[in-house]
Motif scaffolding. Sequence first.
Motif, PDB file in Angstrom:
ATOM      1  N   PRO A 181       0.824  -1.210   0.000  1.00  0.00           N
ATOM      2  CA  PRO A 181       0.000   0.000   0.000  1.00  0.00           C
ATOM      3  C   PRO A 181       0.859   1.261   0.000  1.00  0.00           C
ATOM      4  O   PRO A 181       1.947   1.286   0.546  1.00  0.00           O
ATOM      5  CB  PRO A 181      -0.799  -0.110   1.292  1.00  0.00           C
ATOM      6  N   ILE A 182       0.352   2.273  -0.645  1.00  0.00           N
ATOM      7  CA  ILE A 182       0.992   3.578  -0.648  1.00  0.00           C
ATOM      8  C   ILE A 182       0.038   4.516   0.087  1.00  0.00           C
ATOM      9  O   ILE A 182      -1.087   4.738  -0.349  1.00  0.00           O
ATOM     10  CB  ILE A 182       1.235   4.082  -2.082  1.00  0.00           C
ATOM     11  N   ILE A 183       0.472   5.026   1.221  1.00  0.00           N
ATOM     12  CA  ILE A 183      -0.378   5.889   2.031  1.00  0.00           C
ATOM     13  C   ILE A 183      -0.167   7.334   1.595  1.00  0.00           C
ATOM     14  O   ILE A 183       0.949   7.847   1.606  1.00  0.00           O
ATOM     15  CB  ILE A 183      -0.073   5.723   3.540  1.00  0.00           C
ATOM     16  N   ASP A 184      -1.255   7.952   1.191  1.00  0.00           N
ATOM     17  CA  ASP A 184      -1.230   9.336   0.739  1.00  0.00           C
ATOM     18  C   ASP A 184      -2.647   9.901   0.874  1.00  0.00           C
ATOM     19  O   ASP A 184      -3.537   9.228   1.363  1.00  0.00           O
ATOM     20  CB  ASP A 184      -0.750   9.398  -0.713  1.00  0.00           C
TER      21      ASP A 184
ATOM     22  N   VAL B  39     -12.236  18.308   5.263  1.00  0.00           N
ATOM     23  CA  VAL B  39     -12.033  16.865   5.333  1.00  0.00           C
ATOM     24  C   VAL B  39     -10.791  16.467   4.553  1.00  0.00           C
ATOM     25  O   VAL B  39     -10.649  16.805   3.378  1.00  0.00           O
ATOM     26  CB  VAL B  39     -13.252  16.106   4.755  1.00  0.00           C
ATOM     27  N   ILE B  40      -9.908  15.768   5.218  1.00  0.00           N
ATOM     28  CA  ILE B  40      -8.753  15.168   4.546  1.00  0.00           C
ATOM     29  C   ILE B  40      -8.757  13.698   4.924  1.00  0.00           C
ATOM     30  O   ILE B  40      -8.779  13.353   6.106  1.00  0.00           O
ATOM     31  CB  ILE B  40      -7.421  15.825   4.988  1.00  0.00           C
ATOM     32  N   ILE B  41      -8.739  12.843   3.910  1.00  0.00           N
ATOM     33  CA  ILE B  41      -8.734  11.408   4.150  1.00  0.00           C
ATOM     34  C   ILE B  41      -7.430  10.838   3.614  1.00  0.00           C
ATOM     35  O   ILE B  41      -7.105  11.013   2.435  1.00  0.00           O
ATOM     36  CB  ILE B  41      -9.936  10.710   3.475  1.00  0.00           C
ATOM     37  N   TYR B  42      -6.684  10.203   4.497  1.00  0.00           N
ATOM     38  CA  TYR B  42      -5.455   9.535   4.113  1.00  0.00           C
ATOM     39  C   TYR B  42      -5.729   8.049   4.031  1.00  0.00           C
ATOM     40  O   TYR B  42      -6.504   7.510   4.814  1.00  0.00           O
ATOM     41  CB  TYR B  42      -4.344   9.782   5.146  1.00  0.00           C
ATOM     42  N   GLY B  43      -5.092   7.401   3.104  1.00  0.00           N
ATOM     43  CA  GLY B  43      -5.298   5.969   2.989  1.00  0.00           C
ATOM     44  C   GLY B  43      -4.460   5.379   1.881  1.00  0.00           C
ATOM     45  O   GLY B  43      -3.567   6.027   1.320  1.00  0.00           O
ATOM     46  N   ASP B  44      -4.767   4.156   1.546  1.00  0.00           N
ATOM     47  CA  ASP B  44      -4.044   3.390   0.537  1.00  0.00           C
ATOM     48  C   ASP B  44      -4.436   3.895  -0.849  1.00  0.00           C
ATOM     49  O   ASP B  44      -5.538   3.659  -1.318  1.00  0.00           O
ATOM     50  CB  ASP B  44      -4.396   1.905   0.708  1.00  0.00           C
ATOM     51  N   THR B  45      -3.531   4.610  -1.519  1.00  0.00           N
ATOM     52  CA  THR B  45      -3.839   5.169  -2.830  1.00  0.00           C
ATOM     53  C   THR B  45      -3.732   4.139  -3.947  1.00  0.00           C
ATOM     54  O   THR B  45      -3.992   4.464  -5.104  1.00  0.00           O
ATOM     55  CB  THR B  45      -2.917   6.361  -3.155  1.00  0.00           C
TER      56      THR B  45
END
Length: 186
Positions: A22-25, A33-39
């Motif tokens: 996974p690449i977290i960005d 709202v800012i959502i970070y997660g697996d791009t």
Amino acid sequence: MITPEIESDTAKSNQKKEEVKPIIDTILNEGSVIIYGDTTIQKDKIKEVLIKFEPYITFDDFKVSIENVKAKLDLNSHKLGRQFRTAIRENYNDSENLFAGHYTFATWGCGSPCQMNVLIDRRTGKIYDAPDSSVGSEFKKDSRMLIINPPEETNYFYNNCAYCKPEIYILNEITKKFEKKEPFKK
């Protein structure tokens, strides 16, 4: 007879499946709202984004005393008074609609999703403007705070639903107008 070989996404038992790290960005950056997660996840597979409603003010911050008053309703004091007299009268007579100590918060449907609202001063019977809503309102009889379009019990609302966004208003008793407050700290 020769059968064609079928390609499959699944790995055979003797093959190692290629591991995708996974690449977290940032997945979503919209407003507050800012959502970070697996791009590596395809963005078109994200169907809904829920936002937690966490206001920095509460009903207790705007407490008032409850008064037992009920003047004669003045339907001529507001342009909606004569047009929606039945709905306004029914709300005025319903004790569940007490708001901010000596007011009635009257609401009725005007289509889907649409709710018209007015404020009635129980001391004078006069009708005043109130913010309209789409999915309801939340208020207390001993507070000047009003939440338009409150989230459901989970305290989350849908980001992509423009008419679902909760809004907080505080009644200014001098002007009889609702002042909008931002629900999130900035």
